[in-house]
Scaffold this motif. Structure first.
Motif, mmCIF file in Angstrom:
data_model
loop_
_atom_site.group_PDB
_atom_site.id
_atom_site.type_symbol
_atom_site.label_atom_id
_atom_site.label_comp_id
_atom_site.label_asym_id
_atom_site.label_seq_id
_atom_site.Cartn_x
_atom_site.Cartn_y
_atom_site.Cartn_z
ATOM 1 N N LEU A 270 2.429 -8.592 -5.748
ATOM 2 C CA LEU A 270 1.201 -8.457 -6.550
ATOM 3 C C LEU A 270 0.124 -7.716 -5.741
ATOM 4 C CD1 LEU A 270 -0.457 -9.286 -9.126
ATOM 5 C CD2 LEU A 270 -1.148 -11.330 -7.857
ATOM 6 N N THR A 271 0.023 -8.042 -4.470
ATOM 7 C CA THR A 271 -0.967 -7.389 -3.604
ATOM 8 C C THR A 271 -0.716 -5.881 -3.543
ATOM 9 O OG1 THR A 271 -1.075 -9.411 -2.282
ATOM 10 C CG2 THR A 271 -1.969 -7.408 -1.272
ATOM 11 N N GLN A 273 0.903 -4.024 -5.641
ATOM 12 C CA GLN A 273 0.712 -3.404 -6.953
ATOM 13 C C GLN A 273 -0.787 -3.205 -7.229
ATOM 14 O OE1 GLN A 273 0.741 -6.024 -10.187
ATOM 15 N NE2 GLN A 273 -0.511 -4.345 -10.989
ATOM 16 N N GLN A 274 -1.574 -4.230 -6.950
ATOM 17 C CA GLN A 274 -3.026 -4.125 -7.206
ATOM 18 C C GLN A 274 -3.663 -3.079 -6.301
ATOM 19 O OE1 GLN A 274 -5.434 -6.826 -8.573
ATOM 20 N NE2 GLN A 274 -3.888 -7.829 -9.804
ATOM 21 N N THR A 277 -2.899 0.410 -7.536
ATOM 22 C CA THR A 277 -3.648 0.721 -8.755
ATOM 23 C C THR A 277 -5.039 1.258 -8.403
ATOM 24 O OG1 THR A 277 -2.461 -1.018 -9.871
ATOM 25 C CG2 THR A 277 -4.464 -0.293 -10.951
ATOM 26 N N GLU A 341 -2.300 -16.334 -7.388
ATOM 27 C CA GLU A 341 -2.476 -15.013 -8.004
ATOM 28 C C GLU A 341 -3.966 -14.698 -8.136
ATOM 29 O OE1 GLU A 341 0.162 -16.777 -8.965
ATOM 30 O OE2 GLU A 341 1.819 -15.337 -9.060
ATOM 31 N N ASN A 345 -6.106 -11.361 -7.362
ATOM 32 C CA ASN A 345 -6.811 -10.663 -8.446
ATOM 33 C C ASN A 345 -8.300 -10.557 -8.124
ATOM 34 O OD1 ASN A 345 -4.427 -10.422 -9.818
ATOM 35 N ND2 ASN A 345 -4.753 -12.239 -11.085
ATOM 36 N N PHE A 348 -9.016 -7.909 -5.360
ATOM 37 C CA PHE A 348 -8.995 -6.494 -5.760
ATOM 38 C C PHE A 348 -10.040 -6.180 -6.837
ATOM 39 C CE2 PHE A 348 -5.123 -6.728 -3.312
ATOM 40 C CZ PHE A 348 -5.287 -5.600 -2.528
#
Ligand code: PLP
Length: 360
Positions: A270-271, A273-274, A277, A341, A345, A348
């Motif tokens: 997740l890290t 991916q964020q 982005t 998560e 979130n 970022f």
């Protein structure tokens, strides 16, 4: 505060609460029971039947104990180095007189196990091999299983692994992979305060210990093991950290080791991916991306130190910076321990707001 450094990490409330507990006699039965439970649960967590010892110290103390108990002055040591922590353990061994041959890999690269095999073939007198499992300075998790296999297939040297920031974030099968000494520390994925180093010690490492000529006192393994058998420590332990570690281990094993590894992998993905982005680039080889910490180049034109300052001052978000030659060039986002998560979130989202301001 959103503490996104690679340790110390945020401590869950129940673990904080258990430390709010009166001191006990560290030479009495209550302490002995706590220590016994910690050692038993650490054996499960380390996937080992080897001895486990605890020292009241930071992780470096655990690493120092590994060096002074197994490496004699003049012993040939091979150190596989790909970042600041690899440099540190190599320096530690040299400080105590080890004849250290550093095999360097570029920062951000994974240690190549074929090279490990070759170097050991070229140096049959090697007495100890030093490897950092998770290189916290570069965000690289080296392929320990393959590295250990290369060592075991080519050498009888003591394999000493710095697992300070890796343990619990990924599989590390101490016995199946043939790791002689594995060192970790309470403030990393164990989510306790700093203060306790823990390590596993194989038969091979004990044999090296029996012949080791390096002077030692506080970190003497056999003395520590003698006291452990009596349910004590040679010197006064960090009692409150023992309370914390005792509960943390029960929580970890109740969740299940595989689940803990998978949770770390999920949060790390997740890290990444964020971060991507928002225009960040991975610092190192993504095939070896760490489950504990992500090292990132900021988007073009963004000053990493200004970004970290704004995060701290405006969002109470604490992000790691680069170490050594990477200082000012990268940021490091820690995600070891009980990270949710929402923590990533939020991190970022704040970074996104800062980037909007600086690029406006
Ligand atoms: N080794 C690694 C891989 C680490 O990440 C750290 C701390 O960040 C250390 C060693 C040093 O541990 P300590 O600061 O607990 O002595």
């Amino acid at each position: 505060m959103n503490l996104r450094i690679p340790g110390p990490v945020t401590i869950p409330e129940d673990i904080l609460d258990i430390m709010d507990h009166q001191m006990i006699d560290h030479r009495g039965p209550q302490f002995a029971a706590i220590q016994e439970r910690i050692v038993k649960n650490l054996k499960t967590s380390f996937q080992t039947k080897n001895d486990i010892l605890l020292f009241t110290s930071s992780g470096t103390g655990g690493l120092e104990s590994a060096v002074v108990n197994t490496i004699s002055p003049g012993d040939s040591v091979l150190a596989f180095v790909a970042g600041e922590f690899g440099e540190r353990i190599a320096r530690l061994a040299a400080t105590y007189g080890g004849s250290v041959n550093k095999i360097k890999f570029e920062n951000g690269q994974g240690i190549d196990s074929e090279r490990v095999a070759q170097e050991l073939k070229n140096a049959p007198n090697t007495r100890a091999v030093l490897v950092t499992h998770n290189e916290t300075s570069t965000g690289i998790m080296h392929p320990l299983r393959e590295i250990a296999h290369a060592v075991r297939a080519n050498s009888d040297a003591v394999l000493i692994v710095d697992g300070v920031s890796s343990m619990l974030t990924a599989d590390a099968q101490i016995d199946n992979w043939g790791i002689d000494v594995m060192v970790s520390a309470s403030q990393k994925a164990w989510a306790c305060p700093p203060g306790v180093a823990m390590l596993s010690i194989s038969e091979r490492a004990w044999k090296a210990n029996a012949n080791c000529k390096t002077p030692r006192y506080y970190f003497d393994w056999s003395e520590t093991r003698n006291w452990l058998e009596k349910g004590q420590t040679p010197f006064t332990p960090a009692v409150s950290v023992y309370y914390a570690l005792d509960l943390a281990l029960q929580k970890i094993l109740a969740e299940g080791l595989q689940q803990v590894f998978e949770r770390h992998a999920r949060i790390a993905a997740l890290t990444r991916q964020q971060a991507k982005t928002l225009g960040f680039r991975m610092f190192g080889d993504e095939r070896y991306a760490s489950n504990a910490v992500t090292a990132l180049f900021a988007p073009e034109g963004v000053d990493t130190e200004a970004l970290r300052k704004a995060a701290r001052e405006d969002y109470d978000l604490i992000i790691g910076g680069g170490q050594g030659p990477m200082r000012g060039k990268i940021i490091r986002v820690g995600h070891l321990g009980w990270v949710k998560e929402a923590d990533i979130n939020d991190c970022f989202a704040a970074i996104g707001h800062i980037l909007e301001k600086v690029t406006a």
